[in-house]
Each structure stands twice: as C-alpha cells, then as structure tokens.
Scaffold this motif. Structure first.
Motif, short mmCIF file in Angstrom:
data_model
loop_
_atom_site.label_atom_id
_atom_site.label_comp_id
_atom_site.label_asym_id
_atom_site.label_seq_id
_atom_site.Cartn_x
_atom_site.Cartn_y
_atom_site.Cartn_z
N ARG A 238 0.81 -1.22 0.00
CA ARG A 238 0.00 0.00 0.00
C ARG A 238 0.85 1.27 0.00
O ARG A 238 0.30 2.37 -0.14
CB ARG A 238 -0.95 -0.01 1.20
N LYS A 240 2.98 1.99 -2.31
CA LYS A 240 3.17 2.36 -3.73
C LYS A 240 4.65 2.65 -4.05
O LYS A 240 4.99 3.65 -4.69
CB LYS A 240 2.32 3.58 -4.10
N HIS A 243 6.55 3.81 -7.38
CA HIS A 243 6.73 5.20 -7.82
C HIS A 243 8.04 5.82 -7.33
O HIS A 243 8.30 6.99 -7.59
CB HIS A 243 5.56 6.07 -7.32
#
Length: 379
Positions: A238, A240, A243
């Motif tokens: 969660r 991410k 990126h």
C-alpha cells in the motif's frame, strides 16, 4: 566544543557497526579453529552480543538524540566494558552484570522520551524498548540459575521482540519518507502509517513472543507469525513503492521491511512444522536487522553531514551483501558448522557490509564537524 551535546548516533552507530563486523567472524573462529577463543562467542555467545550488544547500541544511537557528555560517556563506557568483558571472560560475575546494567541505564534515558505521546500506538515504542532491555536482565538471571526460560528460548524471544520493534519503528521511518517523495511527484499517498494494520501487528507479535516461550504453544506462535507476515506485505504494497524508483535508499529500506515478512513467515512455518528454529530466526537477525540497521545508520549520517540521501551504490551494496549473508546462513541449516563454506561466506558478507558502514560513518562524522550542522536535514 567539548561541552556541546553530541548526537548519540555519531558515537553508538560506528561502535555498533564495528562490533557487528567483528563478532560473527570471531564466533566462527572460536569454533572452527579449535582454540575456543574468544570464549564469550562460543555457543549462544554471538547471539547474546548481537541482541544485547549490537541491537541495543543501535537503539541507543537512534533514540537518545543529542546528549551531553555527562550522559553519553557513562553509557558508552558501560556498553564498551560490557562487550569486552563478555568477549574475554563471560563467566565472571562482573561480565554478566555489565550488560543488564547498560540495558537498564539505557532504558532510564530512552523510555521516558516516548511517554509524551497521546495515542497509545505512539507510546508503544517505550515499552517495547523496555522489554528488550529487561530481557538482558532476565538473561543474567537465567545464567544465575533461574529455571525458566532456557537461555536459548530467551534469545529466540528477544529476536521476535526485535522483529516487533523493527516492524513498528521501520514503518514510522518509511511511511513519511515515501509520502514526502510521492507528494513531490503529485501522487498523494493515503495509506501512510496504516493504523489498523499497525494495531494488529502490535497485538499479534507480543502474543507470539509469549507463545514461543512454551513448547505447548509454539504452533500458535507460528500461526501468529504467518499472520504478521501477511500484514507486513499488505502494508508495504500500500506504500506504492513502484513510484520511488529514483530513490534506491527508500527501496532498500523497504526491502529490509520485506525481510521482516520473510523472516516471520519462514519462522512461522518452522514452528508449525516442528523444524529447527535457528536457521529461520537468522532471516530476521541477519536479513531484516542487517538491511534495516545499515540503511538507517547511513541515512541519518548522510542527512546530518551532507544534507542528502546515501548514494545508490552504498545502499545497493548493503542489499546484495546482506541478502547473501542471510540466505547462506539459512542454507547452512541447524548444524551450521557442518557447512563451513556457507558459514564463512555469510560471515564474510556480513563483516564486509558492517566494516564498510563503520568506515563511512567515521568519514561522515569528520565531514560534519568540519562544517555547521544542517538545519533542515532531508525528511
């Protein structure tokens, strides 16, 4: 200059890294050379030093903050005396008392720093650190004749305690760093600390620590660790992190966090299936602790001395070498000295990593004292 407070990590981090680099190869030499020297690293001795020597020095460096020498000097002197006396004469009463004395004095200064928080989850670091410090005292009592728990079981419990502490503090380091990086790219991160997952981890892992103390509840401890592993993986997903490919320092920190999941899962499987526990615990004590500790030490030092992130080659070298050390130690199995090649490879990778970190920390400290302290270190 001598009267100014010193950030504790400049003192404890290089010492911890150097101690980690020395303890593992010396423990192998003590057995494989047939000399039995140094006596303090025979058997479970190196585990004692990595938990109550290395790990507690890391906690001191990370949590004490800037301190005057009247506090740092006695603390560090006690830590150093405990390490050297245990190394050379572990059966002496003074040697056995020095480690719990350092642990309790450390708790005296560190634990109250976390009590000002309002939410219970923010206060929990203090009790976690206190529990680890008290384990050093219990270890002394076990050697003095306390019938329960056995010394080896206590060390196993302490490693699960380190897993819990790294899960909590690692999340508090990684989440805001990832959020700040993504915000600069225009990508908001809603799942930061993830209090629900953190709360479950803070409930599951202490229960696993208690269950691992008793043979009758070892399988329950294994199931709890498997559940904790799944929660850690969900938490990382969660964040991410895909990126953040331009931030290798964050990716390696996250890799260390995933080592927690791997170590918890494999340890859980070993507990449930009745396999030997020691190889699995090394995935936590080597893979997770090694990756996270080196990453955090370099991150703090580079922020303070250079106001930048650690260079990519340093963090990637840590990731590769610690992974090699962790996998080789696991593959060496429950009778590791029957696999001296794997053991020496693991020890060499570990020692190379931490000796390199110790050198880098020393160079960064010299840089920091030659310039004004950074006012706005990288978040």
């Amino acid at each position: 200059m001598a009267g100014k407070p010193l950030h504790a990590f400049w003192l404890f981090f290089p010492a911890a890294a150097l101690w980690a680099a020395l303890v593992v190869p010396l423990s192998m030499f003590a057995v494989l050379s047939g000399t039995g020297w140094p006596p303090g690293l025979i058997g479970a001795g190196h585990g004692h030093e990595l938990v109550f020597g290395f790990a507690l020095a890391l906690i001191a460096g990370y949590t004490l903050g800037p301190q005057p020498w009247r506090i740092l000097a006695p603390l560090f002197g006690l830590w150093l005396a405990a390490r050297l006396s245990w190394l050379l004469a572990p059966d002496w009463l003074a040697s056995q008392l020095l480690s719990p004395a350092f642990a309790l004095l450390l708790a005296r200064y560190v634990v109250p720093r976390f009590q000002a928080a309002k939410k219970w989850r923010n206060k929990v670091a203090g009790p976690l650190i206190l529990a680890l410090c008290l384990m050093a005292l219990v270890y002394f009592l076990v050697r003095a004749g306390l019938p329960f728990p056995p010394a080896s079981t206590l060390l196993h419990t302490a490693i699960i305690g380190l897993l819990l502490l790294m899960t909590f503090m690692g999340g508090r380091i990684i989440a805001p760093a990832v959020a700040g990086t993504l915000e600069k790219k225009g990508t908001p991160l809603e799942a930061r600390v993830q209090p629900l997952i953190e709360g479950w981890l803070l409930a599951i892992l202490p229960l696993a620590m208690v269950c691992i103390l008793f043979t009758a509840t070892e399988k329950l401890a294994g199931l709890l660790l498997l559940g904790a592993s799944l929660l850690i993986i969900v938490r990382v997903a969660r964040w991410k992190l895909w990126h953040c490919t331009d931030r290798p320092d964050l990716l390696v920190l996250a890799l260390g966090y995933l080592w927690l999941a791997v170590g918890a899962a494999v340890t859980g499987v070993h507990l449930v299936t009745g396999h030997a526990l020691l190889p699995a615990l090394h995935l936590i004590a080597v893979g997770a602790l090694g990756t996270l500790s080196c990453s955090v030490m370099l991150r703090l030092a580079w922020q303070r001395a250079r106001r930048r992130f650690p260079p990519a080659w340093q963090v990637l070298a840590i990731a590769v070498l610690i992974a090699l050390a962790g996998v080789c130690r696991y593959l060496a199995g429950p009778l590791p000295f029957s696999q001296p090649g794997l053991l020496w490879l693991a020890a060499g990778a570990w020692a190379l990593t931490f000796s390199g970190v110790a050198v880098q920390l020393s160079l960064l400290y010299q840089r920091s004292v030659s310039r004004q302290p950074a006012r706005n270190p990288v978040p």
